[in-house]
Design an enzyme around this catalytic site. Structure first.
Site, PDB file in Angstrom:
ATOM      1  N   LYS A 168      37.630  40.448  32.642  1.00 26.61           N
ATOM      2  CA  LYS A 168      38.114  41.131  31.436  1.00 26.61           C
ATOM      3  C   LYS A 168      38.220  42.632  31.623  1.00 26.61           C
ATOM      4  O   LYS A 168      39.165  43.268  31.195  1.00 26.61           O
ATOM      5  CB  LYS A 168      37.153  40.862  30.282  1.00 26.61           C
ATOM      6  CG  LYS A 168      37.361  39.524  29.632  1.00 26.61           C
ATOM      7  CD  LYS A 168      36.279  39.268  28.614  1.00 26.61           C
ATOM      8  CE  LYS A 168      35.839  37.822  28.726  1.00 26.61           C
ATOM      9  NZ  LYS A 168      34.696  37.479  27.904  1.00 26.61           N
ATOM     10  N   LYS A 219      26.098  47.976  35.606  1.00 29.65           N
ATOM     11  CA  LYS A 219      26.552  48.415  34.286  1.00 29.65           C
ATOM     12  C   LYS A 219      26.064  49.823  33.981  1.00 29.65           C
ATOM     13  O   LYS A 219      26.799  50.634  33.420  1.00 29.65           O
ATOM     14  CB  LYS A 219      26.091  47.437  33.207  1.00 29.65           C
ATOM     15  CG  LYS A 219      26.942  46.186  33.205  1.00 29.65           C
ATOM     16  CD  LYS A 219      26.627  45.290  32.032  1.00 29.65           C
ATOM     17  CE  LYS A 219      27.457  44.008  32.117  1.00 29.65           C
ATOM     18  NZ  LYS A 219      26.818  42.887  31.471  1.00 29.65           N
ATOM     19  N   LYS A 276      38.020  39.529  41.767  1.00 30.98           N
ATOM     20  CA  LYS A 276      38.166  38.364  40.911  1.00 30.98           C
ATOM     21  C   LYS A 276      38.747  38.733  39.551  1.00 30.98           C
ATOM     22  O   LYS A 276      38.745  39.902  39.165  1.00 30.98           O
ATOM     23  CB  LYS A 276      36.831  37.647  40.758  1.00 30.98           C
ATOM     24  CG  LYS A 276      35.771  38.429  40.027  1.00 30.98           C
ATOM     25  CD  LYS A 276      34.588  37.511  39.744  1.00 30.98           C
ATOM     26  CE  LYS A 276      33.802  38.060  38.579  1.00 30.98           C
ATOM     27  NZ  LYS A 276      32.808  37.129  38.065  1.00 30.98           N
TER      28      LYS A 276
END
Ligand code: TRP
Length: 353
Positions: free
Chosen positions: A220, A114, A217
């Protein structure tokens, strides 16, 4: 007295739930609720680590609640709550942080990923990432909440003394840290407060649900999702536009990743013999992607349509949603406040007046 084993899991409040959430988490939540003491929550404090819009955050909390209920989580059987409704979590988060190393947090994969994304860092080297985080003076700062994400998650689990935590593979490292923090706390204060939690998916391997964009995968942030509440038309369009390949040229050639991803989605929703017929058609080069996608869209809709319909009814009934979470908060706080008292006592934070 409830003798059932304690299960706990949460989903971050960052947008609607997609098929990945459904097959990876929700479906198991429903299966477990008869046999375990199940506690499912919406992690709104965790969502704050990425500074969401406040109005959106609040909407998302209600949406996900309605999605839990629409998918079959039963508030009579399971405790459904919102993380921030249990202030004991925030208090214990401060306390547990005193036993968490900055180094172990900096080394967490999810944090590095992140932070790398936020700062636009392309390097893989840990040293470079740390240097850039420390040296960064722009307003693209990596906040301390993101760094301590694993502490907060450990508290969610430990404050309920949960032993079973159904989560996807990407959360394994957070669970490993939780076990480490539990052991550390128990041994530092010479207490036996926390059991060590383990991942648990009701006898199934964690499924990886692929996205529609050909690789990776469903997620969002990847923009490759089918949402449980997608309207029929939207859902069909998404599936029809899914990435495939140019079609097999040689009989028996290995299935390409994008097509294999669609077949994997089919395996979740479609009768096995139909999936096999498409595998056979790929092998003998007679496959027609249009037909395959039509079939896939139909079968996904069979799963999502009843959920979407229930969702719309539940979402429109705010009084009902409010009743469910206020009951859930009450139950979740009961155990949380007991654990918090034990933690404070162990640490020497004791009221004496
Ligand atoms: N980190 C989890 C995720 O992103 C969500 C989460 C927060 C969670 N606290 C938890 C999951 C406690 C299980 C238990 O998916």
């Amino acid at each position: 007295m409830n003798e059932k084993e304690i299960v706990l899991s949460g989903i971050r409040a960052t947008g609607n739930l997609h098929l990945g959430n459904y097959y990876g988490a929700l479906r198991n939540f429903v299966k477990m609720q008869d046999d375990y003491d199940c506690n499912y929550f919406i992690a709104d404090l965790h969502a704050l680590t990425t500074n969401p819009d406040p109005v959106e955050l609040h909407e998302n909390v209600k949406n996900i609640l309605a999605e839990y209920l629409a998918a079959g989580v039963d508030p009579e059987k399971a405790t459904i709550f919102v993380q921030s409704d249990v202030p004991e979590i925030s208090e214990m988060y401060l306390l547990l942080n005193m036993h968490v190393g900055i180094g172990e947090l900096l080394r967490t994969t999810s944090f590095k990923d992140k932070a790398r994304k936020q700062l636009g860092i392309s390097t893989d080297s840990d040293e470079d990432i740390e240097k850039q985080i420390v040296g960064n003076e722009s307003n693209k700062r990596v906040n301390a909440g993101l760094l301590t994400y694993p502490t907060l998650m450990a508290v969610d689990i430990l404050i309920q003394k949960a032993r079973k935590v159904p989560v996807g593979k990407d959360q394994e490292q957070h669970l490993e840290l939780t076990r480490r923090f539990a052991r550390r706390f128990n041994s530092f204060y010479n207490v036996d407060l926390f059991p060590e939690p383990e991942n648990f998916n009701f006898g199934q391997n964690a499924v990886k649900v692929p996205g529609l964009d050909g690789s990776g995968k469903m997620g969002k942030s990847e923009g490759n999702c089918i949402y449980l509440v997608d309207e029929e038309k939207v859902l069909r369009k998404k599936v029809m536009r899914a990435v495939t390949d140019e079609g097999p040229k040689t009989p028996g050639q290995p299935v390409s990743e994008p097509v294999n991803n669609l077949l994997t989605l089919m395996e979740l929703t479609t009768a096995p013999e139909i999936v096999q017929s498409y595998r056979d058609a790929y092998a003998d080069c007679s496959i027609r992607y249009g037909d395959m996608k039509k079939q896939l869209a139909e079968d996904i809709l069979k799963v999502t349509t009843p959920i979407r319909e229930r969702y719309q009814a539940i979402r429109a009934d705010e009084a009902y949603i409010a009743k469910v979470v206020s009951l859930g908060a009450e139950r979740a706080r009961e155990r949380a406040s007991r654990t918090l008292q034990e933690v404070k006592k162990a640490m020497g934070i004791i009221k004496f007046y």
